[in-house]
Enzyme design. Structure first.
Site, mmCIF file in Angstrom:
data_model
loop_
_atom_site.group_PDB
_atom_site.id
_atom_site.type_symbol
_atom_site.label_atom_id
_atom_site.label_comp_id
_atom_site.label_asym_id
_atom_site.label_seq_id
_atom_site.Cartn_x
_atom_site.Cartn_y
_atom_site.Cartn_z
ATOM 1 N N ASN A 3 0.806 -1.222 0.000
ATOM 2 C CA ASN A 3 0.000 0.000 0.000
ATOM 3 C C ASN A 3 0.842 1.278 0.000
ATOM 4 O O ASN A 3 1.679 1.486 0.881
ATOM 5 C CB ASN A 3 -0.911 -0.018 1.249
ATOM 6 C CG ASN A 3 -2.168 0.800 1.066
ATOM 7 O OD1 ASN A 3 -2.393 1.379 0.001
ATOM 8 N ND2 ASN A 3 -2.986 0.846 2.108
ATOM 9 N N HIS A 8 -15.408 -4.751 10.160
ATOM 10 C CA HIS A 8 -15.047 -3.423 10.672
ATOM 11 C C HIS A 8 -16.277 -2.570 10.931
ATOM 12 O O HIS A 8 -16.918 -2.130 9.979
ATOM 13 C CB HIS A 8 -14.219 -2.675 9.642
ATOM 14 C CG HIS A 8 -12.810 -3.148 9.555
ATOM 15 N ND1 HIS A 8 -11.785 -2.322 9.179
ATOM 16 C CD2 HIS A 8 -12.254 -4.346 9.812
ATOM 17 C CE1 HIS A 8 -10.662 -3.011 9.202
ATOM 18 N NE2 HIS A 8 -10.922 -4.238 9.570
ATOM 19 N N TYR A 21 -7.731 7.321 12.545
ATOM 20 C CA TYR A 21 -7.564 6.037 11.868
ATOM 21 C C TYR A 21 -8.821 5.169 12.025
ATOM 22 O O TYR A 21 -9.398 5.092 13.103
ATOM 23 C CB TYR A 21 -6.357 5.270 12.454
ATOM 24 C CG TYR A 21 -6.431 3.843 12.033
ATOM 25 C CD1 TYR A 21 -6.101 3.491 10.730
ATOM 26 C CD2 TYR A 21 -6.957 2.865 12.873
ATOM 27 C CE1 TYR A 21 -6.263 2.202 10.281
ATOM 28 C CE2 TYR A 21 -7.122 1.562 12.431
ATOM 29 C CZ TYR A 21 -6.778 1.246 11.135
ATOM 30 O OH TYR A 21 -6.968 -0.028 10.684
ATOM 31 N N HIS A 79 -3.352 1.140 16.163
ATOM 32 C CA HIS A 79 -2.544 1.622 15.037
ATOM 33 C C HIS A 79 -1.242 2.272 15.481
ATOM 34 O O HIS A 79 -0.878 3.357 14.999
ATOM 35 C CB HIS A 79 -3.380 2.572 14.164
ATOM 36 C CG HIS A 79 -3.270 2.271 12.704
ATOM 37 N ND1 HIS A 79 -2.690 3.121 11.816
ATOM 38 C CD2 HIS A 79 -3.635 1.181 11.993
ATOM 39 C CE1 HIS A 79 -2.714 2.577 10.612
ATOM 40 N NE2 HIS A 79 -3.277 1.399 10.691
ATOM 41 N N HIS A 108 -3.734 -10.114 8.754
ATOM 42 C CA HIS A 108 -4.164 -8.831 8.211
ATOM 43 C C HIS A 108 -5.048 -9.086 6.985
ATOM 44 O O HIS A 108 -4.727 -9.927 6.157
ATOM 45 C CB HIS A 108 -2.895 -8.076 7.808
ATOM 46 C CG HIS A 108 -3.092 -6.661 7.395
ATOM 47 N ND1 HIS A 108 -2.164 -5.991 6.631
ATOM 48 C CD2 HIS A 108 -4.071 -5.768 7.645
ATOM 49 C CE1 HIS A 108 -2.565 -4.756 6.428
ATOM 50 N NE2 HIS A 108 -3.724 -4.585 7.033
ATOM 51 N N ASP A 156 -6.322 -3.335 1.081
ATOM 52 C CA ASP A 156 -5.120 -3.233 0.247
ATOM 53 C C ASP A 156 -4.467 -4.597 0.011
ATOM 54 O O ASP A 156 -3.481 -4.694 -0.708
ATOM 55 C CB ASP A 156 -4.114 -2.238 0.834
ATOM 56 C CG ASP A 156 -3.849 -2.439 2.309
ATOM 57 O OD1 ASP A 156 -4.767 -2.216 3.116
ATOM 58 O OD2 ASP A 156 -2.724 -2.826 2.665
ATOM 59 N N TRP A 216 1.177 7.297 12.139
ATOM 60 C CA TRP A 216 -0.194 7.223 11.612
ATOM 61 C C TRP A 216 -0.791 5.881 11.962
ATOM 62 O O TRP A 216 -0.144 4.858 11.885
ATOM 63 C CB TRP A 216 -0.230 7.415 10.092
ATOM 64 C CG TRP A 216 -1.648 7.212 9.627
ATOM 65 C CD1 TRP A 216 -2.714 8.041 9.827
ATOM 66 C CD2 TRP A 216 -2.160 6.071 8.938
ATOM 67 N NE1 TRP A 216 -3.852 7.491 9.306
ATOM 68 C CE2 TRP A 216 -3.552 6.286 8.761
ATOM 69 C CE3 TRP A 216 -1.586 4.892 8.469
ATOM 70 C CZ2 TRP A 216 -4.382 5.351 8.126
ATOM 71 C CZ3 TRP A 216 -2.390 3.969 7.837
ATOM 72 C CH2 TRP A 216 -3.781 4.194 7.671
#
Ligand code: KDG
Ligand code: MG
Length: 403
Positions: free
Chosen positions: A38, A123, A160, A213, A313, A317, A403
């Site tokens: 990504n 999510h 985020y 995050h 994960h 992406d 981030w």
């Protein structure tokens, strides 16, 4: 022996960028591997095209481990996300070919199914707590048994995990990086009430997850983990950056809330101490960013010895090719924990037709030989690469942050 006669890198952008490697053999069978990194997609595409593809021609497609070792040891420059995504793409494509030639789905080659299906988490996110809990209710109604909660933080313009379009979160959204503002204090105050409201509305029979995050220090993470214990979260993800794996000792000393980390890991070495010292409960590395099915299998076996389970994960992406590979892997390994599942858009699913399916909170990779995923190259060619950066984050005083 199936000989590799061609190999191509396909870059497409059906709503977001994907890099796919297609390896062809002289037996008419081809395999696919995801190589998407990504925000840095063309670095991997060029690594593959310039430095990997020429070395593949003429090789025996059945020798997956040998090719892996050739690309890893042979490069001299070991590890790193670009190298490991490129190796992953080759490895995944070769597993796909082996499955197709054997007439078996890849999970059968990995030892067969250890379970009937793979539990996934969806999510739920929203501008505020009420919004997020409403989204979570919706996921529960869809059958999800595990739901990630991310809410807007009062006093922060954006954060985020909270999307513009509630059901399709896409952080890499700008030609140059967007700048967000972050306050740890405001965030820390906002999470316990979110979990309290979610438990009240959803009850206790659904798993609740949360992604920090990489934004807390270990001691802050310890405090948040402790505050959340009463709500029994399934996990707290990426509580603190993990370059220094010993960071997690401090979190562990203060909370029994389960910890997950590792979506940006690209090698078993990124998790060695975390696993050996049982500093985490779930490792989040996935096929495309951690050297493919072959390397992830080693990581998972090492984790199994130390009571650490997997939680691959699975954001948007990661292309459907990676998703398919992850589902075969999840179904087969003994120490599977949960799989992240962020649905792709219709445009993406049309470019990558696939056999995997979602039913009642569980996923299955399907029984098509190989990975059970394809690429419609004609359609892929219609979507040109579009530069897209992930955002960056600054503290309220302007200091550059994670981030
Ligand atoms: O590429 C970065 C995204 O995949 C990441 O920000 C999403 O943290 C993420 C997650 O848990 O899915
Ligand atoms: Mg994450």
């Amino acid at each position: 022996m199936p000989r590799i006669i061609g190999s191509r890198v396909i870059v497409t952008c059906p709503g977001r960028n994907f890099v796919t490697l297609k390896i062809e053999t002289d037996e008419g069978v081809y395999g696919l591997g995801d190589a998407t990194l990504n925000g840095r997609e063309l670095a991997v595409a060029s690594y593959l095209a310039e430095h990997v593809v020429p070395c593949l021609i003429g090789r025996d497609a059945h020798r997956i481990e040998d090719v892996w070792q050739f690309l890893y040891r042979g490069a001299y420059w070991r590890r790193g996300p670009v190298t490991m995504a490129a190796i992953a793409a080759v490895d995944t494509a070769l597993w796909d070919i082996k499955g197709k030639l054997a007439g078996l789905p890849v999970y059968q080659l990995l030892g067969g199914a250890s379970r009937d299906g793979v539990m996934v988490y969806g999510h739920a996110n929203g501008r505020d707590i009420a919004d997020t809990v409403a989204a979570a209710q919706h996921y529960k109604e869809l059958g999800y048994k595990a739901i990630r909660l991310q809410s807007g933080v009062p006093g922060l313009a954006s954060t985020y995990g909270v999307s513009k379009d509630r059901y399709f979160y896409e952080p890499a959204d700008a030609d140059l990086p967007t700048e967000n503002v972050w306050s740890t204090e405001k965030y820390m105050r906002s999470v316990p009430p979110l979990f309290e409201a979610a438990r009240e509305a959803l009850g206790w029979d659904v798993h609740l997850l949360h992604d920090i995050h990489h934004r807390l220090t270990p001691i802050e993470a310890g405090r948040l983990g402790k505050d959340l214990e009463v709500y029994r979260p399934f996990w707290l993800e990426d509580a603190t950056p993990a370059e220094n794996q010993a960071n997690f000792r401090l979190i562990r000393q203060h909370t029994t809330t389960p910890l997950a980390v590792g979506e940006i890991f690209n090698s078993i070495w990124d998790a060695k101490q975390l696993i050996e010292e049982q500093l985490i409960d779930y490792v989040r590395a996935t096929v495309v960013h951690a050297g493919g099915i072959s390397h992830l299998k080693k990581l998972a076996s090492f984790a199994e010895l130390h009571n650490v389970r997997t939680g691959c994960h699975g954001a948007t992406d990661l292309s459907p090719v990676c998703m398919a590979a992850a589902l075969h892997f999840d179904l087969a390994i003994p120490n599977f924990g949960v799989q992240e599942y962020m649905r792709h858009t219709e445009e993406t699913d049309a470019v990558f037709p696939h056999a995997y399916r979602f039913e009642d909170g569980m996923m299955h990779p399907g029984d098509a030989p190989g990975l059970g995923v394809d690429i419609n190259e004609k359609l892929a060619a219609k979507y040109e690469y579009k530069r897209a950066f992930l955002p960056v984050n600054r503290l309220e005083d302007g200091t550059m942050f994670n981030w």
